[in-house]
Motif scaffolding. Structure first.
Motif, PDB file in Angstrom:
ATOM      1  N   LEU A 120       9.763  -5.704  -5.810  1.00  0.00           N
ATOM      2  CA  LEU A 120       8.752  -4.841  -5.198  1.00  0.00           C
ATOM      3  C   LEU A 120       7.985  -4.080  -6.276  1.00  0.00           C
ATOM      4  CD1 LEU A 120       7.359  -3.435  -2.812  1.00  0.00           C
ATOM      5  CD2 LEU A 120       9.275  -1.802  -2.794  1.00  0.00           C
ATOM      6  N   GLY A 121       8.705  -3.478  -7.220  1.00  0.00           N
ATOM      7  CA  GLY A 121       8.050  -2.730  -8.297  1.00  0.00           C
ATOM      8  C   GLY A 121       7.116  -3.603  -9.112  1.00  0.00           C
ATOM      9  N   ALA A 122       7.521  -4.826  -9.403  1.00  0.00           N
ATOM     10  CA  ALA A 122       6.672  -5.750 -10.158  1.00  0.00           C
ATOM     11  C   ALA A 122       5.433  -6.121  -9.354  1.00  0.00           C
ATOM     12  CB  ALA A 122       7.458  -7.001 -10.547  1.00  0.00           C
ATOM     13  N   ALA A 123       5.612  -6.363  -8.055  1.00  0.00           N
ATOM     14  CA  ALA A 123       4.469  -6.726  -7.205  1.00  0.00           C
ATOM     15  C   ALA A 123       3.475  -5.568  -7.104  1.00  0.00           C
ATOM     16  CB  ALA A 123       4.956  -7.133  -5.816  1.00  0.00           C
ATOM     17  N   VAL A 124       3.986  -4.356  -6.995  1.00  0.00           N
ATOM     18  CA  VAL A 124       3.118  -3.176  -6.908  1.00  0.00           C
ATOM     19  C   VAL A 124       2.344  -3.006  -8.216  1.00  0.00           C
ATOM     20  CG1 VAL A 124       3.173  -0.649  -6.792  1.00  0.00           C
ATOM     21  CG2 VAL A 124       4.462  -1.986  -5.133  1.00  0.00           C
ATOM     22  N   ALA A 125       3.036  -3.087  -9.342  1.00  0.00           N
ATOM     23  CA  ALA A 125       2.372  -2.929 -10.640  1.00  0.00           C
ATOM     24  C   ALA A 125       1.375  -4.067 -10.889  1.00  0.00           C
ATOM     25  CB  ALA A 125       3.406  -2.859 -11.759  1.00  0.00           C
ATOM     26  N   ARG A 126       1.735  -5.284 -10.508  1.00  0.00           N
ATOM     27  CA  ARG A 126       0.825  -6.429 -10.681  1.00  0.00           C
ATOM     28  C   ARG A 126      -0.440  -6.226  -9.854  1.00  0.00           C
ATOM     29  NH1 ARG A 126       3.662  -9.988  -8.388  1.00  0.00           N
ATOM     30  NH2 ARG A 126       5.075 -10.127 -10.153  1.00  0.00           N
ATOM     31  N   ARG A 127      -0.275  -5.849  -8.608  1.00  0.00           N
ATOM     32  CA  ARG A 127      -1.430  -5.601  -7.741  1.00  0.00           C
ATOM     33  C   ARG A 127      -2.286  -4.486  -8.328  1.00  0.00           C
ATOM     34  NH1 ARG A 127      -2.576  -5.128  -2.140  1.00  0.00           N
ATOM     35  NH2 ARG A 127      -1.710  -7.197  -1.921  1.00  0.00           N
ATOM     36  N   ILE A 143       3.693   5.837  -2.971  1.00  0.00           N
ATOM     37  CA  ILE A 143       4.963   6.477  -3.331  1.00  0.00           C
ATOM     38  C   ILE A 143       5.163   6.438  -4.845  1.00  0.00           C
ATOM     39  CG2 ILE A 143       7.486   6.243  -3.195  1.00  0.00           C
ATOM     40  CD1 ILE A 143       7.027   5.288  -0.245  1.00  0.00           C
ATOM     41  N   ALA A 144       4.926   5.275  -5.443  1.00  0.00           N
ATOM     42  CA  ALA A 144       5.133   5.137  -6.886  1.00  0.00           C
ATOM     43  C   ALA A 144       4.150   5.996  -7.679  1.00  0.00           C
ATOM     44  CB  ALA A 144       5.027   3.673  -7.299  1.00  0.00           C
ATOM     45  N   GLN A 145       2.916   6.158  -7.191  1.00  0.00           N
ATOM     46  CA  GLN A 145       1.954   7.004  -7.899  1.00  0.00           C
ATOM     47  C   GLN A 145       2.373   8.469  -7.866  1.00  0.00           C
ATOM     48  OE1 GLN A 145      -1.818   5.139  -6.132  1.00  0.00           O
ATOM     49  NE2 GLN A 145      -2.483   5.933  -8.114  1.00  0.00           N
ATOM     50  N   ALA A 146       3.125   8.855  -6.869  1.00  0.00           N
ATOM     51  CA  ALA A 146       3.591  10.236  -6.776  1.00  0.00           C
ATOM     52  C   ALA A 146       4.959  10.445  -7.421  1.00  0.00           C
ATOM     53  CB  ALA A 146       3.644  10.663  -5.306  1.00  0.00           C
ATOM     54  N   HIS A 147       5.842   9.433  -7.314  1.00  0.00           N
ATOM     55  CA  HIS A 147       7.225   9.628  -7.731  1.00  0.00           C
ATOM     56  C   HIS A 147       7.747   8.597  -8.730  1.00  0.00           C
ATOM     57  CE1 HIS A 147       7.384  12.566  -4.530  1.00  0.00           C
ATOM     58  NE2 HIS A 147       6.922  11.649  -3.705  1.00  0.00           N
ATOM     59  N   GLY A 148       6.912   7.648  -9.121  1.00  0.00           N
ATOM     60  CA  GLY A 148       7.332   6.633 -10.071  1.00  0.00           C
ATOM     61  C   GLY A 148       8.211   5.566  -9.449  1.00  0.00           C
ATOM     62  N   TYR A 149       8.653   4.671 -10.302  1.00  0.00           N
ATOM     63  CA  TYR A 149       9.521   3.575  -9.861  1.00  0.00           C
ATOM     64  C   TYR A 149      10.812   4.128  -9.268  1.00  0.00           C
ATOM     65  CZ  TYR A 149      12.502  -0.579 -10.075  1.00  0.00           C
ATOM     66  OH  TYR A 149      13.352  -1.611  -9.756  1.00  0.00           O
ATOM     67  N   SER A 150      11.349   5.169  -9.887  1.00  0.00           N
ATOM     68  CA  SER A 150      12.610   5.742  -9.400  1.00  0.00           C
ATOM     69  C   SER A 150      12.469   6.314  -7.991  1.00  0.00           C
ATOM     70  CB  SER A 150      13.110   6.826 -10.358  1.00  0.00           C
ATOM     71  OG  SER A 150      12.194   7.900 -10.397  1.00  0.00           O
ATOM     72  N   VAL A 173       0.839  -1.205   0.000  1.00  0.00           N
ATOM     73  CA  VAL A 173       0.000   0.000   0.000  1.00  0.00           C
ATOM     74  C   VAL A 173       0.872   1.252   0.000  1.00  0.00           C
ATOM     75  CG1 VAL A 173      -1.652   1.335   1.390  1.00  0.00           C
ATOM     76  CG2 VAL A 173      -2.023  -1.114   1.017  1.00  0.00           C
ATOM     77  N   ALA A 174       1.869   1.278   0.860  1.00  0.00           N
ATOM     78  CA  ALA A 174       2.758   2.446   0.927  1.00  0.00           C
ATOM     79  C   ALA A 174       3.572   2.597  -0.349  1.00  0.00           C
ATOM     80  CB  ALA A 174       3.683   2.332   2.144  1.00  0.00           C
ATOM     81  N   ALA A 175       4.061   1.498  -0.878  1.00  0.00           N
ATOM     82  CA  ALA A 175       4.855   1.552  -2.114  1.00  0.00           C
ATOM     83  C   ALA A 175       4.011   2.047  -3.289  1.00  0.00           C
ATOM     84  CB  ALA A 175       5.458   0.186  -2.420  1.00  0.00           C
ATOM     85  N   THR A 176       2.746   1.656  -3.321  1.00  0.00           N
ATOM     86  CA  THR A 176       1.853   2.122  -4.385  1.00  0.00           C
ATOM     87  C   THR A 176       1.685   3.629  -4.314  1.00  0.00           C
ATOM     88  OG1 THR A 176       0.683   0.013  -4.459  1.00  0.00           O
ATOM     89  CG2 THR A 176      -0.481   1.932  -5.343  1.00  0.00           C
TER      90      THR A 176
END
Length: 196
Positions: free
Chosen positions: A55-62, A20-27, A15-18
Motif C-alpha cells: 500500500l505504501g509503495a502504491a501511494v508513493a508511486r501514485r 493519511i500519509a501526508q499528515a502522519h507518514g508511513y507509520s 486517496v484516503a491513504a495518501t
C-alpha cells in the motif's frame, strides 16, 4: 459499510491513504483506520494490497506519477522555462493549502530508516523526478549549463521542500511564501516578472 472489492474501491483506498500519509507518514498508515475512513472492512483492503508495504509503495508511486504529470503540464502551459521555475514552488504550496499537509514523499523520506525497501524506492523516485525536471528546465532557461544543472536542481528541490516543512511546523502558509521570496531575492529561484 461499502463493498471494498467493487469498482472504485482501490481508488478510494489510495486517496484516503495518501491523505493519511501526508499528515502522519508511513507509520500513520494502518488498515483498520484506513478502512474506517473509506467505509469498508479492513479485510477488504487486503483484496487490493497484500501488505502495508504494498500500500505504501502504491501511494508513493501514485504521488510521484501525479507530480510528474503536474510538472509536465506546467511545461505544456508555458513555453517560458523561467516562468515554469517561478511557478514550481506552487506545486509544493498546494499540499499546505490542503489542511496543512506535507508532500507525501517528503514526510515518508523522514522515515527512511523504517521504510520497507519497496516504499523507499518509490520515495526516492519522487526526488529523482523533481531533480530531473528542474535540471532540464534550468538548462532550458539558460540559468546554468548542463554540467551544473543537477546540483542547482537539488538545491532548489531541497529549499522548496524545506520551506514547506518549516511552514507546516508553524501552520503558517505565509511563512512558505516568505521563504520562497527569499530564494528569489538570493537568486536560487528566478525573481518575479517585475524584478527579473
Amino acid at each position: 459499510m461499502k463493498n471494498g472489492s467493487g469498482p472504485g474501491a482501490k481508488e478510494r483506498i489510495l486517496v484516503a491513504a495518501t491523505a493519511i500519509a501526508q499528515a502522519h507518514g508511513y507509520s500513520g498508515l494502518n488498515f483498520r483506520d484506513l478502512a474506517e475512513v473509506v467505509g469498508i472492512k479492513a479485510a477488504s483492503i487486503y483484496h487490493h494490497f497484500a501488505s502495508k508495504a504494498d500500500l505504501g509503495a502504491a501511494v508513493a508511486r501514485r504521488y510521484w506519477q501525479d507530480s510528474s504529470a503536474a510538472l509536465d503540464a506546467l511545461l505544456a502551459q508555458s513555453s517560458d522555462p523561467v516562468d515554469c521555475l517561478r511557478r514550481y514552488p506552487g506545486t509544493f504550496r498546494k499540499a499546505l493549502e490542503s489542511d496543512n499537509r506535507l508532500c507525501l514523499c517528503s514526510i515518508m523520506a523522514a522515515e527512511s530508516d523504517d521504510l520497507p525497501e519497496i516504499v523507499t524506492k518509490e520515495v526516492q523516485t519522487f526526488a529523482d523526478v523533481q531533480v530531473a525536471w528542474l535540471s532540464k528546465v534550468l538548462v532550458a532557461a539558460a540559468m546554468v549549463d548542463s554540467g551544473n544543472s543537477e546540483q542547482r536542481a537539488r538545491a532548489i528541490f531541497a529549499a522548496v521542500a524545506g520551506a514547506q516543512l518549516i511552514a507546516r511546523s508553524r501552520s503558517d502558509i505565509s511563512l512558505f511564501d516568505e521563504l520562497i521570496e527569499s530564494y528569489r531575492v538570493s537568486g536560487l529561484l528566478p525573481g518575479s516578472r517585475l524584478s527579473g
